[in-house]
Design a protein around this motif. Structure first.
Motif, short mmCIF file in Angstrom:
data_model
loop_
_atom_site.label_atom_id
_atom_site.label_comp_id
_atom_site.label_asym_id
_atom_site.label_seq_id
_atom_site.Cartn_x
_atom_site.Cartn_y
_atom_site.Cartn_z
N GLU A 1 -58.98 9.94 16.95
CA GLU A 1 -57.98 9.66 15.90
C GLU A 1 -58.12 8.21 15.44
OE1 GLU A 1 -53.70 11.31 15.73
OE2 GLU A 1 -53.52 9.29 16.56
N TRP B 1 -57.93 13.46 20.32
CA TRP B 1 -57.43 14.83 20.52
C TRP B 1 -58.44 15.61 21.33
CZ3 TRP B 1 -52.73 16.79 18.89
CH2 TRP B 1 -52.00 15.98 18.01
N ARG C 1 -53.04 15.32 22.55
CA ARG C 1 -53.39 13.97 22.09
C ARG C 1 -53.26 13.01 23.27
NH1 ARG C 1 -50.54 9.56 20.04
NH2 ARG C 1 -51.50 8.47 18.31
#
Ligand code: AMP
Length: 281
Positions: free
Chosen positions: A238, A265, A270
């Motif tokens: 991310e 992720w 996450r």
């Protein structure tokens, strides 16, 4: 001795009235060894230890994430009992937010990048609930994990800016044998994801090694870490940034200690982590 479990704000104020040397460990429960380290630090340094357990709805961006967050108060109270916690403050959401709040705490800059960019409103929720906890419990010291370095920097700044009489104590990240930072979200990983997860710490450690070797260009350091993450097909990065440890802003050149911070992720889960990187003296 089992800790006394407090659910009401008035009851909590009465129980803690006049208590000196109070140490607070704010958590969302599902307690693990990372929280344990915070509690142990509080126990060493404080006459009275309070652990708050509150899954704060205002810091979640997705209702499903809030609903799925693990909750097991009985197990958490046992965990606290084994570590000598005096009080567990575990309010319901309706006790903390009888009305949707019109007053919130927003810390500029520090909360904008990294997780703040991908989780709008998250840090407003965090700062506001921590301010509320400080007002309710009035601790002398409060303990926060370096695992959530952006949160730690933000709380430090809020406390300084608003003259809150609380010392913020940082606690180093607790990792398992593979290097993976312990997190309640780890239990959502399937076996293949779990096997891939330690790559995050490996990548951040490689970044730290590059900085320690004298690299001053953040893009080159990031490239080293991203290449390692890129070798693991299950991982979707991310963000990965090198930021100054106080403002949490991306640096253009590495001239002092920086934090390599990343979120990734693995399937539906996450994970975040960070490592302090220090250039050679
Ligand atoms: P949470 O319950 O996830 O909101 O975390 C509560 C506190 O525990 C925060 O200050 C976190 O930074 C800290 N914490 C969570 N995991 C770890 C870990 N692996 N090592 C150190 N502190 C942690």
């Amino acid at each position: 001795m089992k800790p006394r479990v407090l659910k009401g704000i008035v009851e909590t104020r009465t129980a803690l009235a006049g208590a000196a040397g109070l140490g607070l460990v704010p958590t969302m429960g599902a307690l693990h060894d990372g929280h344990g380290r915070l509690i142990e630090a509080a126990r060493r340094e404080s006459a009275v230890v309070v652990t708050s357990i509150f899954v704060n709805p205002t810091q979640f961006n997705q209702a499903s994430d809030y609903e799925q967050y693990p909750r097991d108060l009985a197990a958490d109270v046992e965990f606290c009992a084994a570590r000598g916690v005096d009080f567990v403050f575990a309010p319901e959401a309706a006790e903390m937010y009888p009305d949707p709040p019109l007053t919130t705490v927003e810390v500029a800059q520090i909360g904008d990048g990294l997780c703040g960019r991908y989780r709008p409103g998250h840090f407003r929720g965090v700062a506001t609930v921590v301010a509320k906890l400080f007002h309710i419990i009035q601790p002398e010291r409060a303990y926060f994990g370096e695992k959530d370095a952006q949160q730690l920097a933000l709380i430090r700044r809020m406390t300084a800016d608003l003259n809150m009489p609380v010392e913020i104590v940082p606690v180093p990240t607790v990792r398992d044998a593979s290097g993976l930072a312990i997190s309640s979200r780890n239990r959502r990983l399937n076996p293949r994801e779990r096997a891939a997860a330690p790559v995050l710490y490996q990548a951040l450690s490689a970044a730290a090694a590059r900085v320690a070797a004298g690299e001053t260009d953040p893009d080159k350091v990031k490239a080293v870490a991203l290449e390692i993450l890129g070798c693991e097909p299950l991982i979707r990065v991310e963000y990965l940034e090198l930021v100054d440890p106080e403002r949490m802003q991306a640096v253009e050149r590495i001239s002092g200690p920086v934090r390599a911070a990343a979120a990734m992720w693995l399937g539906e889960t996450r994970l975040i982590d960070n490592v302090l990187c220090s250039p050679p003296k």
